[in-house]
Design a protein around this motif. Structure first.
Motif, short mmCIF file in Angstrom:
data_model
loop_
_atom_site.label_atom_id
_atom_site.label_comp_id
_atom_site.label_asym_id
_atom_site.label_seq_id
_atom_site.Cartn_x
_atom_site.Cartn_y
_atom_site.Cartn_z
N LEU A 168 0.84 -1.21 0.00
CA LEU A 168 0.00 0.00 0.00
C LEU A 168 0.87 1.25 0.00
CD1 LEU A 168 -2.96 -0.66 2.48
CD2 LEU A 168 -3.00 -0.56 -0.02
N LYS A 169 1.93 1.19 0.79
CA LYS A 169 2.82 2.35 0.87
C LYS A 169 3.53 2.57 -0.47
CE LYS A 169 6.42 4.52 3.64
NZ LYS A 169 7.17 4.50 4.89
N ARG A 170 3.97 1.47 -1.07
CA ARG A 170 4.65 1.59 -2.37
C ARG A 170 3.70 2.12 -3.43
NH1 ARG A 170 6.85 -3.08 -5.13
NH2 ARG A 170 7.34 -1.52 -6.70
N GLU A 171 2.49 1.61 -3.41
CA GLU A 171 1.50 2.09 -4.40
C GLU A 171 1.27 3.59 -4.26
OE1 GLU A 171 -1.36 -1.77 -5.27
OE2 GLU A 171 -1.83 -0.44 -3.60
N THR A 172 1.40 4.09 -3.04
CA THR A 172 1.16 5.51 -2.79
C THR A 172 2.39 6.35 -3.13
OG1 THR A 172 -0.32 4.83 -1.03
CG2 THR A 172 0.33 7.13 -1.06
N MET A 173 3.57 5.85 -2.77
CA MET A 173 4.79 6.60 -3.02
C MET A 173 5.25 6.50 -4.48
SD MET A 173 5.64 8.16 -0.35
CE MET A 173 7.34 8.65 -0.60
N GLU A 174 5.06 5.33 -5.07
CA GLU A 174 5.64 5.08 -6.39
C GLU A 174 4.60 4.95 -7.50
OE1 GLU A 174 8.24 1.70 -6.06
OE2 GLU A 174 9.16 2.47 -4.22
N GLY A 175 3.35 4.86 -7.10
CA GLY A 175 2.29 4.69 -8.10
C GLY A 175 2.15 5.95 -8.94
N TRP A 176 1.78 5.75 -10.20
CA TRP A 176 1.62 6.88 -11.13
C TRP A 176 0.25 7.51 -10.92
CZ3 TRP A 176 4.31 6.20 -16.51
CH2 TRP A 176 5.62 5.71 -16.30
N PHE A 177 0.23 8.81 -10.75
CA PHE A 177 -1.03 9.51 -10.58
C PHE A 177 -1.91 9.23 -11.80
CE2 PHE A 177 -0.74 13.14 -7.34
CZ PHE A 177 0.07 12.41 -6.51
N LEU A 178 -3.16 8.89 -11.50
CA LEU A 178 -4.15 8.63 -12.55
C LEU A 178 -3.68 7.55 -13.51
CD1 LEU A 178 -4.84 12.42 -13.30
CD2 LEU A 178 -6.15 10.95 -11.77
N ASN A 179 -2.65 6.85 -13.08
CA ASN A 179 -2.08 5.75 -13.86
C ASN A 179 -1.33 6.21 -15.12
OD1 ASN A 179 -1.49 3.06 -13.82
ND2 ASN A 179 -3.34 2.40 -14.89
N PHE A 180 -1.12 7.53 -15.27
CA PHE A 180 -0.38 7.96 -16.46
C PHE A 180 0.65 9.06 -16.21
CE2 PHE A 180 -2.51 11.93 -17.04
CZ PHE A 180 -3.85 11.73 -16.77
N LEU A 181 0.71 9.62 -15.02
CA LEU A 181 1.75 10.63 -14.78
C LEU A 181 3.01 9.93 -14.28
CD1 LEU A 181 -0.19 13.64 -13.19
CD2 LEU A 181 0.60 13.36 -15.54
N PRO A 182 4.08 9.93 -15.08
CA PRO A 182 5.28 9.16 -14.74
C PRO A 182 5.87 9.59 -13.40
CG PRO A 182 5.34 9.91 -17.02
CD PRO A 182 4.20 10.62 -16.37
N ASP A 183 6.00 8.65 -12.49
CA ASP A 183 6.45 8.93 -11.13
C ASP A 183 7.98 8.89 -11.06
OD1 ASP A 183 5.20 9.31 -8.36
OD2 ASP A 183 6.79 7.85 -7.98
N LEU A 184 8.57 10.04 -10.77
CA LEU A 184 10.03 10.13 -10.72
C LEU A 184 10.57 9.35 -9.51
CD1 LEU A 184 10.30 13.89 -11.67
CD2 LEU A 184 11.42 12.02 -12.93
N ASN A 185 11.68 8.68 -9.72
CA ASN A 185 12.29 7.88 -8.65
C ASN A 185 13.42 8.68 -8.01
OD1 ASN A 185 13.46 6.01 -6.99
ND2 ASN A 185 14.41 4.84 -8.66
#
Ligand SMILES: [Ca+2]
Ligand SMILES: [Ca+2]
Ligand SMILES: [Ca+2]
Length: 679
Positions: free
Chosen positions: A350-367
């Motif tokens: 759950l934490k990973r999905e929140t920290m690393e998940g892409w907003f709206l499933n399309f905004l690339p999440d920077l690492n």
């Protein structure tokens, strides 16, 4: 990124393998002729000859079997250099350049400028599309644009890199404090000062004032044009929504009302180092910062470090394999389970999905855990501050980025610009949750993020409930009662409106009287008050798209100009004048800016408090009820003695302290700001 040649190159490589196989066919026979333990000289000559033939044929075959591939196609090319400039005497030195291009393998980079030196060898990715290059800038480096040359065995590519003199720190990099009154401007929707950039060649067709999700023409020149208006309103700092260059075509991924949208809001960068062409240029931005500073107004930049826009060139060609959390094809979708972020025992997924998940499933999440990403983002922040002189940052989506990164980021900002201030967006109504993200304390995760301030959303909701909807006012002091959870509640940014929520005046039950009360509270309680453009003239808009409406008079052809008194309707003028009176009181009365907050009286619909600094006292009293109310409370604890006359600076009369207290007769839905008379 286009990679059209890949098929041809692949074919050519296959053919080279065939030729190698043919040349190898004679090997078994020769081995049989060889004496054990000795490699005859003739054999070395033969190998050399075979190798030469192989390489010669490879070259020929590459040319023959790669249709359309011209010899110069393997020459290096540079598309972009980030950052494009830096200044001398920076606390960050060397600077790491990220060069994006083509055929960058085995390159050498050179500068001809005095005092500018390349440190180490460039590091190039295996596709040859990125080179990381460290540049050391001596304090005597000559200012100006210098040529950067990237050389490979196939040619030379050139780009420009500018050395800037460090900006004088006077009236720059100032930070913000409770002495400021912030004003949030949705850049595209405030004022169109330059119609020539409304439909720029770079991004034709994105301008349509009748479409809520397209550009409407607002720009940096428009803000410059309204500095006098803002000054008159009592504003001392402007927070502008992001001015990054956003994508140049309709967004086909994020449909709004079933139609493509645009990046008019600024939160979808395609280039972190450029100004959106609809808003102006980097030169215009510097002009705005300088002009604002010259009239005593600071500039706060809205930055995004959590994600890029959906069309950023990195998406299909990331500079490192771990640049993003996941890839376009395979990533987590953001679950927004933000409570897990301050949970000492979170469910890891759950934490990973929140920290690393892409907003709206399309905004690339920077690492940001990739050291190159961290370095890129830190330099990017420093660059905007250092090249413009701006004063503060409002950081978007703060909580979705690891504290371990923020710690480094805030330290780097503070090292270069000691007075600078940052306010983070943690959009949550819970003080327990929100306070976790403020810096100044090492949290259970062992990290002090270093964050100065947060948008005070835990207070935003009670303000709306009480003053717009008419619900219990004591929800406000009950929320303030949790202030001890913050490391510093006095620097929180208080607000009654913003660009992600429907406007105050569109809440169920909202009235001008309620709007005045809400502003009186925000402008007299602890914290740094922030107004939202248009709220001062009671603009309406019930949801996200309509809350971002055009300021009347800011755009060519508008029927009236609400930037002027003549253009304002009576109730707009009533709200405007009241808010201007409040900002002036805040600027005049030191306790309203820096005084400690002392609660004096709380009942379901009445609330009174003092702001106290030294012997200076201001008392603020609200009656949020729809009927008049008499209430009395003790004021001796704030040092006011019997016989002191208190005068309401908002014009509701005066009151005299007797037996250590005062008795107030507050009209329905009213507020008084009492100041002791001098006598
Ligand atoms: Ca414009
Ligand atoms: Ca653009
Ligand atoms: Ca993230």
């Amino acid at each position: 990124m286009r990679r059209p040649k890949s098929h041809s190159v692949f074919s050519a490589c296959l053919c080279v393998l065939c030729v190698s196989a043919v040349l190898s066919n004679s090997k078994p026979q020769r081995r049989r002729e060889r004496r054990e333990g000795a490699e005859p000289f003739s054999s070395w000559v033969g190998m050399l000859a075979r190798s030469l033939i192989t390489h010669f044929l490879s070259g020929v075959l590459l040319l023959v079997f790669a249709p359309g591939a011209r010899p110069q196609s393997i020459a290096p090319q540079i598309f972009k250099v980030d950052p494009p400039s830096w200044w001398t005497r920076s606390s960050t030195n060397p600077i790491r350049l990220l060069i994006r291009g083509r055929n960058l393998q085995n390159s050498q980079v050179q500068f001809s400028a005095i005092g500018v030196r390349i440190v180490g060898a460039p590091r190039v990715d295996e596709r040859g599309t990125y080179a990381f290059v460290d540049v050391s800038i001596a304090s005597n480096a000559k200012a100006g644009k210098h040529e950067l040359r990237l050389r490979t065995s196939h040619g030379v590519a050139r780009a420009s890199f500018e050395i800037l003199p460090a900006l004088n720190g006077q009236n720059r990099f100032q930070g913000f404090s409770p002495s400021d009154v912030l004003y949030l401007i949705m850049l595209d929707r405030f004022s169109d000062g330059d119609p020539s950039n409304n439909d720029p060649p770079q991004s034709r067709g994105l301008y349509d004032r009748s479409n809520k999700f397209y550009y409407h023409g607002g720009d940096l020149q428009g803000v410059i044009n309204r500095l006098d208006y803002l000054k008159d309103l009592g504003i001392t700092a402007i927070w502008l929504t992001p001015w990054y260059d956003n994508y140049d075509h309709p967004n086909e991924i994020e449909l709004k009302e079933d139609k493509p949208s645009t990046g008019f809001h600024g939160y979808n960068p395609q280039d972190f180092y450029a100004v959106e062409e609809h808003f102006g240029s980097s030169q215009k931005l510097r002009e705005l910062v300088d002009r604002a500073h010259s009239v005593g107004i600071k500039i706060i930049q809205d930055q995004v470090m959590n994600h890029t826009g959906p069309y950023h060139p990195w998406l299909n060609d990331p500079p490192t394999p771990t640049w993003f959390n996941g890839t376009k094809q395979s990533h987590l979708n953001n679950a927004f389970q933000t409570w897990t972020l301050h949970d000492p025992r979170p469910v890891e997924l759950l934490k990973r999905e929140t920290m690393e998940g892409w907003f709206l499933n399309f905004l690339p999440d920077l690492n940001q855990s990739d050291p190159e990403v961290a370095r890129y983002l830190i330099q990017n922040t420093l660059w905007w501050i250092g090249t413009t002189g701006l004063d503060g940052i409002r950081m978007d989506t703060w909580q979705y980025v690891p504290n371990s990164f923020w710690k480094k980021w805030t330290a780097a900002v503070r090292k270069e610009f000691p007075n600078f201030k940052v306010v983070g967006e943690v959009k949550d109504g819970d003080v327990v949750h929100t306070s976790f993200f403020q810096g100044g304390a090492v949290r259970f995760d062992g990290i002090d993020s270093g964050l100065d301030s947060l948008l005070d959303f835990p207070l935003f909701y009670p303000i709306r409930h009480a003053f717009a909807e008419g619900k219990a006012l004591d929800e406000v002091p009950k929320t303030l009662a949790k202030d001890y959870l913050y490391t510093n509640p006095n620097i929180l940014v208080t607000l009654l409106g913003g660009h992600d929520d429907g406007r105050f005046m569109s809440e169920h039950g909202a009235t001008i009287a309620g709007l005045k009360l809400a502003n009186a509270f925000v402008l007299t309680t602890r914290g740094v008050p922030q107004l939202y453009y248009g709220d001062e003239i009671a603009m309406t808009g019930a949801d996200e798209p309509t809350t971002r409406g055009d300021f009347p008079g800011g755009f060519p052809g508008d029927a009236r100009n609400a930037f002027t008194r003549e253009g304002r309707r009576p109730e707009e003028q009533e709200a405007f004048e009241f808010i201007r009176k409040l900002t002036r009181l805040r600027h005049e009365l030191e306790p309203l800016r820096s005084g400690r907050l002392v609660n004096l009286y709380v009942s379901p619909q009445q609330y009174a408090y003092a702001r106290v600094v030294g012997k200076s006292v201001v008392i603020v009293a609200f009656n949020n009820d729809v009927k008049a109310e008499q209430f009395a409370f003790d004021v001796s604890q704030v040092g006011l003695i019997n016989g002191t006359r208190l005068t309401d600076r908002l014009g509701n009369g005066s009151s005299v302290i007797d037996v250590g207290g005062i008795v107030l007769n507050q009209p329905p839905r009213s507020v008084s700001i009492f100041v002791p008379s001098k006598n």
